[in-house]
Design an enzyme around this catalytic site. Structure first.
Site, PDB file in Angstrom:
ATOM      1  N   ASP A 314       0.880  -1.224  -0.246  1.00 41.03           N
ATOM      2  CA  ASP A 314      -0.118  -0.114  -0.032  1.00 41.03           C
ATOM      3  C   ASP A 314       0.826   1.274  -0.083  1.00 41.03           C
ATOM      4  OD1 ASP A 314      -2.154  -1.353  -0.046  1.00 41.03           O
ATOM      5  OD2 ASP A 314      -2.553  -1.497   2.166  1.00 41.03           O
ATOM      6  N   LYS A 341      -5.586  -3.187  -7.412  1.00 40.61           N
ATOM      7  CA  LYS A 341      -6.291  -2.291  -6.333  1.00 40.61           C
ATOM      8  C   LYS A 341      -7.213  -1.511  -6.626  1.00 40.61           C
ATOM      9  CE  LYS A 341      -3.454  -4.356  -3.412  1.00 40.61           C
ATOM     10  NZ  LYS A 341      -3.768  -5.298  -2.330  1.00 40.61           N
TER      11      LYS A 341
HETATM   12  C1  S3P Z   1      -5.340  -5.739   3.367  1.00 36.87           C
HETATM   13  C2  S3P Z   1      -4.423  -6.381   2.494  1.00 36.87           C
HETATM   14  C3  S3P Z   1      -3.917  -5.913   1.302  1.00 36.87           C
HETATM   15  C4  S3P Z   1      -3.987  -4.216   1.190  1.00 36.87           C
HETATM   16  C5  S3P Z   1      -5.407  -3.863   1.606  1.00 36.87           C
HETATM   17  C6  S3P Z   1      -5.871  -4.360   2.902  1.00 36.87           C
HETATM   18  C7  S3P Z   1      -5.817  -6.202   4.420  1.00 36.87           C
HETATM   19  O1  S3P Z   1      -4.402  -6.578   0.410  1.00 36.87           O
HETATM   20  O2  S3P Z   1      -3.674  -4.102   0.027  1.00 36.87           O
HETATM   21  O3  S3P Z   1      -5.253  -2.305   1.715  1.00 36.87           O
HETATM   22  O4  S3P Z   1      -6.472  -5.801   5.553  1.00 36.87           O
HETATM   23  O5  S3P Z   1      -5.865  -7.508   4.496  1.00 36.87           O
HETATM   24  P1  S3P Z   1      -4.128  -7.888  -0.390  1.00 36.87           P
HETATM   25  O6  S3P Z   1      -3.597  -8.878   1.015  1.00 36.87           O
HETATM   26  O7  S3P Z   1      -5.065  -8.573  -0.916  1.00 36.87           O
HETATM   27  O8  S3P Z   1      -2.645  -7.763  -1.263  1.00 36.87           O
END
Ligand code: S3P
Length: 428
Positions: A314, A341
């Site tokens: 992120d 995303k």
């Molecule tokens: C998150 C995991 C991430 C991140 C998202 C929040 C979470 O996504 O990009 O903003 O809270 O588990 P991914 O695990 O799918 O990459």
């Protein structure tokens, strides 16, 4: 209503602040709190719209929620206490809400329909539909996209090797695992954020596992315990970046989440020459936190790839802004996930940074940025993405002239009050 804002270049950034609660931890605290029997108090819940989406969905599922500012009191009826929703659940813009709730809903004896906004309806849900179906859930989707119709059922444990590194997928399966017979194991080739596992432990749910495998025996009910949520590291990243870039900067950010599966950005910044000190390191509710002190620093370019990527996924748009002011080449590779995303963050970052005069090249799985370049104020789009709009607000502070940002209300997804805070801290 859309809100246009003008950012002017600044030289100084000074202050001592506390940030809204971590978004990832807030989602999990609400969801797991809703599966406890009895009252749970959550302090410093994220005020962002994504977390409100989770809260509203849980209310529709029969969980009592009382919200007073960022303190929330939640009362569930135990592991099997959710009720069928009378309405279609709306996850808004939040992938975490949809994917994690889908795991919980797969274990219910009723049917739920869940949808989201235009962006969320374009994000791949096959990645959770597949493992949850293997566990015995019946999920219909729009060819792998939301809306999802989840017919919960009798789940059984599986062993699942994740084809992509995603904490959302891992967490969805682990939440479904609570409702499954037998044990559920998730194997990940690259570590992803482990907030779900930490919260399971905090709530007395037994987990086994080694480095890349986590296993949860089914049928365990979380025990009601209060939470205090640390400041959001991913929100802190924008202010850390702003402080590093300002010629006269001294910023203290108190009480930031310091989970090692989230903070690789700090390691990378240290390698780039960033001066960031950690103070008052501690562990609360199984989550590390600390105060951060940041000074202006001259940065140099770096290569970021491989297993580092999920640990700063992120923070990559704001890293690109920093790279544009660093000496030499920064290469970001293996980051294809950025394209799926809230927006295609590679395309969004490249488009906006080029518009400001940045020397950036789009790669299929990342970006190549050469710095330092002079950035000029420009008129920039939000791409309907909170992290893009906040990253370019920081770019606007180092650009000459005025940067006009469209649709700045998208910052409210994770960080309401971001622009006001940046305005108070920075000076020309
Ligand atoms: C998150 C995991 C991430 C991140 C998202 C929040 C979470 O996504 O990009 O903003 O809270 O588990 P991914 O695990 O799918 O990459």
């Amino acid at each position: 209503m859309t809100i246009q804002r003008i950012i002017r270049s600044a030289k100084r950034l000074q202050g001592e602040i506390k940030l809204p609660g971590d978004k990832s931890i807030s989602h999990r605290a609400l969801m797991l709190g809703g599966l406890c029997r009895g009252k749970v108090k959550i302090e410093n819940l994220s005020p962002g719209q994504d977390v409100q989406s989770t809260l509203t969905c849980l209310r529709s599922l029969g969980v009592k929620v009382r919200q007073e500012g960022n303190v929330v009191k939640i009362e569930g009826h135990g592991l099997h206490g959710l009720q069928k929703s009378e309405t279609i659940l709306d996850a808004g813009n939040s992938g975490t809400t949809m994917r994690l709730l889908a795991g919980m809903l797969s274990g219910q004896s009723f049917e739920t329909k869940i949808t989201g906004d235009a962006s969320l309806q374009k994000r791949d849900m096959k990645r959770i539909v597949e493992p949850l179906s293997q566990m015995g859930a019946k999920i219909s989707s729009n060819q792998g996209f939301a809306p999802l119709w989840i017919h919960g059922g009798n789940l059984h444990g599986i062993e699942y090797t994740m084809p992509i590194a995603s904490s959302q997928v891992k967490s969805s399966i682990l939440l479904a695992g609570l409702f499954a017979s037998g044990v559920t194991s998730v194997i990940e080739h690259a570590p992803t954020r482990d907030h779900t596992e930490r919260m399971f432990r905090y709530l007395g749910i037994k987990l086994d596992g080694d480095k890349n495998r986590v296993t949860v025996p089914g049928g365990q009910e979380p025990q009601a315990r209060d939470f205090s949520i640390p400041g959001d590291f991913s929100s802190a990243a924008f202010l850390i970046a702003a402080a590093l870039l300002m010629k006269e900067a001294h910023l203290v950010i108190q009480d930031v989440g310091m989970n090692r599966t989230r903070t690789r950005f700090l390691d990378i910044l240290a390698q780039m020459g960033g001066q960031i000190a950690l103070k008052n390191e501690r562990l609360e509710n199984e989550e590390p936190r600390a105060d951060l002190e940041i000074h202006h620093s001259d940065l140099k370019g770096i290569e970021v790839s491989g297993v580092d990527i999920p640990l700063l996924i992120d923070e990559l748009p704001i890293l690109a802004i920093l790279a544009s002011q660093a000496h030499g080449v920064t290469l970001i590779r293996d980051a294809k996930e950025l394209r799926v995303k809230e927006s295609d963050r590679i395309q969004a970052t490249v488009t906006n940074l080029k518009a400001m005069g940045g020397n950036i090249e789009e790669l299929p799985d990342g970006m190549r940025i050469e710095g330092p370049t002079r950035l000029d104020g420009a008129s920039l789009r939000s791409f309907h993405d909170h992290r893009i709009i906040m990253a370019f607000a920081v770019a606007g502070l180092v650009a000459s002239g005025e940067t006009i940002l469209e649709e700045t209300e998208w910052a409210d997804i994770s960080f309401p009050g971001f622009f006001e805070m940046l305005g108070t801290l920075s000076h020309t």
